[in-house]
Design a protein around this motif. Structure first.
Motif, PDB file in Angstrom:
ATOM      1  N   UNK A   8       0.845  -1.201   0.000  1.00  0.00           N
ATOM      2  CA  UNK A   8       0.000   0.000   0.000  1.00  0.00           C
ATOM      3  C   UNK A   8       0.881   1.252   0.000  1.00  0.00           C
ATOM      4  N   UNK A   9       0.502   2.208  -0.832  1.00  0.00           N
ATOM      5  CA  UNK A   9       1.179   3.505  -0.852  1.00  0.00           C
ATOM      6  C   UNK A   9       0.191   4.640  -0.599  1.00  0.00           C
ATOM      7  N   UNK A  14      -8.292   1.541   0.186  1.00  0.00           N
ATOM      8  CA  UNK A  14      -7.924   0.471   1.113  1.00  0.00           C
ATOM      9  C   UNK A  14      -9.079   0.034   1.998  1.00  0.00           C
ATOM     10  N   UNK A  15      -9.924   0.980   2.411  1.00  0.00           N
ATOM     11  CA  UNK A  15     -11.077   0.606   3.232  1.00  0.00           C
ATOM     12  C   UNK A  15     -11.940  -0.420   2.508  1.00  0.00           C
ATOM     13  N   UNK A  34       2.069  -4.191   3.671  1.00  0.00           N
ATOM     14  CA  UNK A  34       3.300  -3.404   3.711  1.00  0.00           C
ATOM     15  C   UNK A  34       2.921  -1.962   3.390  1.00  0.00           C
ATOM     16  N   UNK A  35       3.021  -1.108   4.374  1.00  0.00           N
ATOM     17  CA  UNK A  35       2.578   0.277   4.267  1.00  0.00           C
ATOM     18  C   UNK A  35       3.765   1.185   3.953  1.00  0.00           C
ATOM     19  N   UNK A  36       3.811   1.691   2.726  1.00  0.00           N
ATOM     20  CA  UNK A  36       4.827   2.672   2.329  1.00  0.00           C
ATOM     21  C   UNK A  36       4.241   4.078   2.319  1.00  0.00           C
ATOM     22  N   UNK A  41      -3.080   5.475   6.994  1.00  0.00           N
ATOM     23  CA  UNK A  41      -3.175   4.091   6.544  1.00  0.00           C
ATOM     24  C   UNK A  41      -2.935   3.149   7.717  1.00  0.00           C
ATOM     25  N   UNK A  42      -1.954   3.452   8.526  1.00  0.00           N
ATOM     26  CA  UNK A  42      -1.683   2.635   9.717  1.00  0.00           C
ATOM     27  C   UNK A  42      -2.890   2.588  10.644  1.00  0.00           C
TER      28      UNK A  42
END
Length: 262
Positions: A8-9, A14-15, A34-36, A41-42
């Motif tokens: 994910x960027x 995402x929801x 994997x959160x970039x 987002x976190x």
């Protein structure tokens, strides 16, 4: 158990992706993200209780990190723009195949979204199985095979392994296909994709892809830089629709070539 692995960027969709996972009729899964991107987002990931790896990285390495932190017997490579139909995991879990190509449904109403859907339908319904494997890629893997594919890529690409954005998915399948030829095709669309709705969006993405493919030059995968694919068969849609599909190829191809060579 199925490990759902998501880089994910931006997090825009995402929801919807996470909600589609939580709503699955089959519940034996884990989610590794994997959160970039951002702290927001976190926060969303924590709301769902899924596993997060916070690291700014390129796409291939993000997929690798997600997989190396997974525990499932099978892995589903998902993206932040793709959500699942309700019975997707149930269907996939029942097949027990080494790799599975899953048909997709484009989400949106723009002319470019419609052409992208027609392109996907033609790939799945108009081409023989071997040809489909050249145009569509598996998203569902037996985890052991995926691990071995990543090991080969890391060994062969060396430092460039960390810089690949495109063709991440094709490289994975290229190595996986050396291990197994057991690839199934699910023609029912169980994945829904938020695609590019404007020429500008398409041009930006494919220019980025063209730039990224330079990374494989001088490696064992240099053939990906110069490979010419066979023309896919088109049997669906009116004459005007088919002209539109070729227009889509042009809109994608021009910025890709510019990114690749300039």
């Amino acid at each position: 158990m199925i490990s759902i692995e998501i880089p994910v960027v931006h997090g825009k969709y995402l929801h919807d992706v996470l909600e589609s996972i939580r709503s699955q009729s089959y519940q034996d899964y884990e989610v590794i993200i994997v959160n970039s991107g951002s702290d927001q987002i976190s926060d969303l990931i924590r709301q769902y209780g899924f596993k997060e790896i916070r690291k700014s990285t390129k796409l291939l390495y993000a997929r690798y990190l997600a997989h190396m932190n997974s525990k499932g017997d099978f892995s589903l490579l998902l993206d932040e723009t793709r959500y699942l139909g309700k019975d997707a995991l149930l269907t996939l879990s029942s097949l027990r195949r080494d790799m599975i190509i899953i048909h997709e449904r484009e989400v949106g109403n723009s002319i470019w979204i419609r052409q992208a859907q027609l392109d996907k339908d033609n790939i799945i319904y108009c081409n023989p199985a071997d040809a489909i494997k050249g145009f569509a890629l598996p998203r569902y893997f037996r985890s052991e095979i995926l691990s071995r594919a990543f090991e080969a890529l890391e060994s062969n690409l060396k430092d460039k392994f960390y810089d690949v954005i495109f063709p991440d998915h094709e490289l994975i399948y290229y190595e996986a296909s050396k291990i197994s030829t057991d690839v199934n095709i699910v023609k029912e669309p169980f994945i829904y994709h938020y695609g590019d709705s404007s020429i500008l969006d398409i041009a930006r993405k494919y220019y980025k892809y063209g730039k990224s493919i330079r990374v494989v030059k001088g490696t064992l995968y240099e053939n990906f830089f110069s490979t010419k694919r066979k023309v896919r068969k088109i049997c669906r849609g009116s004459l005007l629709d088919r002209v539109g599909v070729y227009g889509l190829y042009l809109v994608r191809g021009i910025p890709f070539i510019l990114g690749k060579y300039l």
